[in-house]
Design a protein around this motif. Structure first.
Motif, PDB file in Angstrom:
ATOM      1  N   ILE A  61       0.553  10.720 -21.883  1.00 39.61           N
ATOM      2  CA  ILE A  61      -0.767  10.055 -23.032  1.00 39.61           C
ATOM      3  C   ILE A  61      -0.284   8.616 -23.431  1.00 39.61           C
ATOM      4  N   GLY A  62      -1.042   7.729 -22.773  1.00 39.36           N
ATOM      5  CA  GLY A  62      -0.611   6.294 -23.100  1.00 39.36           C
ATOM      6  C   GLY A  62      -1.862   5.752 -24.012  1.00 39.36           C
ATOM      7  N   GLY A  63      -1.568   4.477 -24.119  1.00 36.85           N
ATOM      8  CA  GLY A  63      -2.529   3.657 -25.037  1.00 36.85           C
ATOM      9  C   GLY A  63      -2.423   3.427 -26.540  1.00 36.85           C
TER      10      GLY A  63
ATOM     11  N   SER B 130       3.281  -0.561 -25.752  1.00 43.20           N
ATOM     12  CA  SER B 130       4.682   0.265 -25.167  1.00 43.20           C
ATOM     13  C   SER B 130       4.328   1.095 -24.072  1.00 43.20           C
ATOM     14  N   THR B 131       3.019   1.378 -23.713  1.00 42.77           N
ATOM     15  CA  THR B 131       2.734   2.017 -22.853  1.00 42.77           C
ATOM     16  C   THR B 131       3.362   1.604 -21.459  1.00 42.77           C
ATOM     17  N   VAL B 132       3.015   0.005 -21.349  1.00 37.22           N
ATOM     18  CA  VAL B 132       3.432  -0.667 -20.217  1.00 37.22           C
ATOM     19  C   VAL B 132       5.014  -0.675 -20.193  1.00 37.22           C
ATOM     20  N   ASP B 133       5.556  -0.616 -21.457  1.00 34.11           N
ATOM     21  CA  ASP B 133       7.128  -0.525 -21.490  1.00 34.11           C
ATOM     22  C   ASP B 133       7.638   0.930 -21.070  1.00 34.11           C
ATOM     23  N   TYR B 134       6.770   1.948 -21.357  1.00 35.30           N
ATOM     24  CA  TYR B 134       7.107   3.270 -20.799  1.00 35.30           C
ATOM     25  C   TYR B 134       7.184   3.436 -19.207  1.00 35.30           C
TER      26      TYR B 134
ATOM     27  N   ILE C 127      -0.922   8.378 -16.095  1.00 28.98           N
ATOM     28  CA  ILE C 127      -0.966   7.900 -17.404  1.00 28.98           C
ATOM     29  C   ILE C 127      -2.627   8.176 -17.588  1.00 28.98           C
ATOM     30  N   ASN C 128      -2.719   8.780 -18.744  1.00 28.76           N
ATOM     31  CA  ASN C 128      -4.034   8.728 -19.327  1.00 28.76           C
ATOM     32  C   ASN C 128      -4.170   8.040 -20.637  1.00 28.76           C
ATOM     33  N   SER C 129      -4.611   6.705 -20.498  1.00 27.87           N
ATOM     34  CA  SER C 129      -4.566   5.824 -21.742  1.00 27.87           C
ATOM     35  C   SER C 129      -5.705   6.065 -22.452  1.00 27.87           C
ATOM     36  N   VAL C 130      -5.457   6.641 -23.681  1.00 29.73           N
ATOM     37  CA  VAL C 130      -6.384   6.882 -24.618  1.00 29.73           C
ATOM     38  C   VAL C 130      -6.836   5.794 -25.566  1.00 29.73           C
ATOM     39  N   ASP C 131      -7.789   5.990 -26.335  1.00 28.84           N
ATOM     40  CA  ASP C 131      -8.473   4.940 -27.268  1.00 28.84           C
ATOM     41  C   ASP C 131      -7.656   4.928 -28.808  1.00 28.84           C
TER      42      ASP C 131
ATOM     43  N   ASP D  31      -6.880  17.842 -31.660  1.00 28.89           N
ATOM     44  CA  ASP D  31      -7.922  18.056 -30.676  1.00 28.89           C
ATOM     45  C   ASP D  31      -8.121  16.875 -29.768  1.00 28.89           C
ATOM     46  N   TYR D  32      -8.031  15.751 -30.311  1.00 27.48           N
ATOM     47  CA  TYR D  32      -8.270  14.624 -29.456  1.00 27.48           C
ATOM     48  C   TYR D  32      -7.165  14.372 -28.365  1.00 27.48           C
ATOM     49  N   LEU D  33      -5.777  14.643 -28.842  1.00 26.65           N
ATOM     50  CA  LEU D  33      -4.645  14.529 -27.727  1.00 26.65           C
ATOM     51  C   LEU D  33      -4.722  15.713 -26.731  1.00 26.65           C
ATOM     52  N   LEU D  34      -5.017  16.915 -27.309  1.00 27.78           N
ATOM     53  CA  LEU D  34      -5.200  17.984 -26.455  1.00 27.78           C
ATOM     54  C   LEU D  34      -6.220  17.868 -25.460  1.00 27.78           C
ATOM     55  N   GLN D  35      -7.311  17.131 -25.565  1.00 29.89           N
ATOM     56  CA  GLN D  35      -8.206  16.689 -24.440  1.00 29.89           C
ATOM     57  C   GLN D  35      -7.532  15.830 -23.576  1.00 29.89           C
ATOM     58  N   GLY D  36      -6.834  15.122 -24.217  1.00 34.75           N
ATOM     59  CA  GLY D  36      -6.024  13.920 -23.206  1.00 34.75           C
ATOM     60  C   GLY D  36      -5.115  14.756 -22.529  1.00 34.75           C
ATOM     61  N   VAL D  37      -4.334  15.404 -22.787  1.00 41.65           N
ATOM     62  CA  VAL D  37      -3.314  16.406 -22.188  1.00 41.65           C
ATOM     63  C   VAL D  37      -4.144  17.265 -21.176  1.00 41.65           C
ATOM     64  N   GLY D  38      -4.955  17.910 -21.432  1.00 39.13           N
ATOM     65  CA  GLY D  38      -6.015  18.718 -20.625  1.00 39.13           C
ATOM     66  C   GLY D  38      -6.408  17.784 -19.318  1.00 39.13           C
ATOM     67  N   LYS D  39      -6.642  16.536 -19.568  1.00 40.18           N
ATOM     68  CA  LYS D  39      -6.943  15.859 -18.401  1.00 40.18           C
ATOM     69  C   LYS D  39      -5.632  15.307 -17.336  1.00 40.18           C
ATOM     70  N   LEU D  40      -4.647  15.250 -18.142  1.00 39.65           N
ATOM     71  CA  LEU D  40      -3.332  15.206 -17.507  1.00 39.65           C
ATOM     72  C   LEU D  40      -2.860  16.453 -16.470  1.00 39.65           C
ATOM     73  N   ALA D  41      -3.204  17.529 -17.240  1.00 36.87           N
ATOM     74  CA  ALA D  41      -2.987  18.781 -16.407  1.00 36.87           C
ATOM     75  C   ALA D  41      -4.056  18.871 -15.253  1.00 36.87           C
ATOM     76  N   ARG D  42      -5.307  18.868 -15.521  1.00 39.56           N
ATOM     77  CA  ARG D  42      -6.112  18.729 -14.224  1.00 39.56           C
ATOM     78  C   ARG D  42      -5.715  17.768 -13.231  1.00 39.56           C
TER      79      ARG D  42
END
Length: 231
Positions: free
Chosen positions: A7-9, A14-18, A40-44, A62-73
């Protein structure tokens, strides 16, 4: 090889650094010229800050969980959140996550324990410094965390959000941050400082200041992630 999801952004600098560090660490370990595959899922960032300002931790989780769900899928086998502040809801997110998540706090605590550090200053956003998610983990290992005074907390928070997150790294701000380290060392004799904001290592690049270790949470998190990729 396990596939990492990030989960980036939070924020983009720092996401670029990761991204760069994970590639470098992976290539160090393989030595065969190959590159890692990860997602990488870059969120807002603004949405995340809005949740924090409103103290809407349920919304944040909830917002982070949505992002993690996208990564899993997308095929990630495990994941991480490339920022410290969102770890305020890490336990809730991890308990509901479809994939295992590596905590930046747990990884940093393990690194501090390995170095036998007992009393550490904590630098980060106001949200991070004033919350209990860092002390909760570190107290289990008998490590005491000390925060800067309120004036210095405000200085760090202001510079963090208004300079570091947008990618401005000024020498005078670096001097200001190191002056806070000096004041804490003089007052409390800390063993080191946790850079508990993933933009902080971008301005405080040295591993120590006058012999005081500066724990780079980005580096520690990336090392834990690459180790898991190979496990």
């Amino acid at each position: 090889m396990k596939t990492l999801g990030i989960i980036g952004g939070l924020g983009p600098e720092s996401t670029v650094d990761y991204y760069q560090r994970i590639i470098a660490l992976y290539r160090e370990r393989t030595g065969d010229g190959s590159y890692p595959e990860f997602i990488i899922n870059s969120v807002d960032l603004k949405k995340g800050l809005d949740f924090m300002d409103a103290n809407d931790l349920t919304g944040m989780a909830d917002y982070l969980l949505q992002g993690v769900g996208k990564l899993a899928r997308a095929g990630a086998d495990f994941g991480l959140i490339s920022a410290n502040t969102p770890h305020i809801v890490f336990e809730e997110v991890a308990s509901k996550s479809p994939i295992p998540l590596i905590s930046i706090v747990e990884a940093t605590c393990a690194a501090a324990k390995t170095r036998k550090l007992k009393q550490l200053g904590l630098f980060g956003t106001r949200y991070t410094i004033q919350a209990n998610f860092y002390p909760k983990v570190f107290s289990r290992e008998g490590i005491e965390l000390v925060v800067p005074n309120l004036e210095d907390q405000e200085y760090i928070h202001d510079k963090y959000l208004n300079e570091l997150v947008p990618g401005k790294f000024l020498p005078e701000t670096r001097d200001g941050l190191l002056a806070i380290v000096d004041r804490m060392k003089a007052k409390i004799d800390i063993d080191g400082v946790i850079l508990a904001g993933t933009e902080l290592p971008l301005i405080l690049c040295d591993p120590d200041h006058k012999g005081i270790p500066l724990l780079d949470t980005t580096k520690i998190h990336c090392q834990a992630a690459v180790a898991e990729m190979f496990s």
